[in-house]
Design an enzyme around this catalytic site. Structure first.
Site, short mmCIF file in Angstrom:
data_model
loop_
_atom_site.label_atom_id
_atom_site.label_comp_id
_atom_site.label_asym_id
_atom_site.label_seq_id
_atom_site.Cartn_x
_atom_site.Cartn_y
_atom_site.Cartn_z
N TYR A 9 0.77 -1.24 0.10
CA TYR A 9 -0.09 0.03 -0.01
C TYR A 9 0.91 1.35 0.19
O TYR A 9 0.77 2.24 -0.85
CB TYR A 9 -1.07 -0.02 1.33
CG TYR A 9 -1.38 1.30 1.59
CD1 TYR A 9 -2.39 2.05 0.60
CD2 TYR A 9 -1.16 2.14 2.65
CE1 TYR A 9 -2.77 3.23 0.96
CE2 TYR A 9 -1.38 3.24 3.08
CZ TYR A 9 -2.46 3.89 2.05
OH TYR A 9 -2.79 5.32 2.22
N LYS A 42 1.59 4.30 -2.85
CA LYS A 42 1.28 5.75 -2.49
C LYS A 42 2.41 6.56 -2.78
O LYS A 42 2.56 7.78 -3.35
CB LYS A 42 0.88 5.97 -1.09
CG LYS A 42 -0.57 5.32 -0.81
CD LYS A 42 -1.68 6.14 -1.92
CE LYS A 42 -2.19 7.42 -1.53
NZ LYS A 42 -3.31 8.03 -1.92
#
Ligand code: TYD
Length: 339
Positions: A147, A151
């Site tokens: 994740y 990002k």
């Protein structure tokens, strides 16, 4: 200002839509949302009939669609993302697609149409920050989960666009956010709704990990300030400086609900679990004059009380959406069985 808000039906995106329409009478908002498992039109009920608001269902990685919806706006604010660390461990590809390719597609539209783009990012791009330290905006990016790596990839794409094409980009790096309407997979909404049903609260490992918490409305206000006043090419940390160990958060939830601590179950830890996030928010406060409107207990209690008052909202997900049930079983089935 006319703003394209992507991820508008999500938790923070919908709070931002409400914020803009409430604070800026002359603004218009076009919401774009793919309505995946976490997007929920109920989150937009308050603004649906506002003539200043429009909505399109679609994917930020769909260049044709993004090209169309970006022609009639002045800025893009990108909340659309895959956001849950545990899901990223199960399916990293979906995260690369939404959080890197999707961002790149929006950047192309911003460049072509001469728009400012605000990329909503996360303090998780800094990775684990040792106790006593606080990451300012120049701290190295050391993401450790699929994740946060995705990002960080999205952010780097923004910075490359600024450098290579002079696209006007700004970035916010938000701390852990809670409040009404958060999908019940993150720590606080999952544990509140579990406790309301007298289900176990699965604390990963020793529960002494540290996160920094803020209210969704404070987060939305900060994003809006950065959109309107942030310096092009720059990043701004967003956080209310409420550092808490997870177990302290869980105890506060149980106290507010008047439920027993015996609901807590220590279960197998998250692989690669970041021990601590620590954020220096001086820049946002001093350069843009931001300050949170709620302290820690107001933030937590407002969140808990909203789930108590809105069982229909979360029961429609937990009891009627097989996507929630499949995920819960996959993530917690073996953990709670003690395997
Ligand atoms: P989460 O809400 O997933 O946010 P993030 O990992 O992005 O900070 O988790 C917050 C903290 O709570 C994190 O340290 C992991 C922990 N946690 C649990 O202990 N049990 C759970 O079931 C969940 C979802 C999180």
């Amino acid at each position: 200002m006319r703003i394209l808000v992507t991820g508008a039906a999500g938790f923070i995106g919908s709070a931002y839509v409400r914020h803009v329409l409430h604070e800026h009478a002359a603004d218009r908002v076009l919401g774009l949302d793919l309505l995946t498992y976490a997007g929920n039109m109920a989150n937009l009920a308050e603004v649906r009939d506002d003539p200043r608001f429009g909505f399109v269902q679609g994917d930020i990685a769909d260049a044709g669609l993004v090209g169309q919806v970006a022609t009639d706006v002045d800025a893009i604010v990108n909340f659309a993302a895959e956001t849950h660390v545990d899901r990223s461990l199960l399916d990293p590809e979906a995260f690369a697609k939404a959080n890197v390719i999707g961002v790149m597609t929006l950047l192309e539209a911003a460049r072509t149409n001469g728009l400012r783009m605000l990329q909503v990012s996360t303090d998780e791009v800094y990775g684990h920050v040792p106790s006593g330290d606080a990451a300012n905006e120049h701290y190295p990016l050391r993401p450790r989960s699929p994740y946060s790596a995705a990002k960080a990839g999205g952010e780097l794409m923004c910075q490359a666009h600024g450098t290579s094409y002079e696209t006007d980009v700004v970035i916010t790096r938000g701390a852990n956010t809670i409040g009404p309407r958060q999908y019940p997979e993150k720590l606080v909404p999952l544990f509140v709704t579990n406790a309301l049903q007298d289900l176990s609260l699965p604390v990963y490992g020793d529960g002494r990990q540290v996160r920094n918490w803020m209210h969704v409305e404070d987060h939305a206000a900060a994003v809006d300030l950065v959109l309107r006043h942030g310096a092009s090419g720059e990043a701004y940390n967003v956080g209310a400086d409420n550092e808490r160990e997870n177990l302290d958060v869980v105890h506060a939830i149980l106290e507010r609900l008047d439920k027993p601590r015996s609901l807590i179950r220590h279960v197998a830890d998250r692989p690669g679990h970041d021990r601590r996030y620590g954020l220096d928010t001086t820049r946002l406060r001093e350069e843009l004059g931001w300050a949170p409107h709620r302290d820690w207990l107001q933030t937590l209690n407002d969140t808990v009380d909203w789930y108590v008052a809105n069982p229909d909202w979360w029961q429609s997900i937990r009891e009627h959406d097989p996507r929630f049930q499949d995920y819960y079983e996959r993530q917690y089935g073996q953990r709670l069985a003690g395997v």
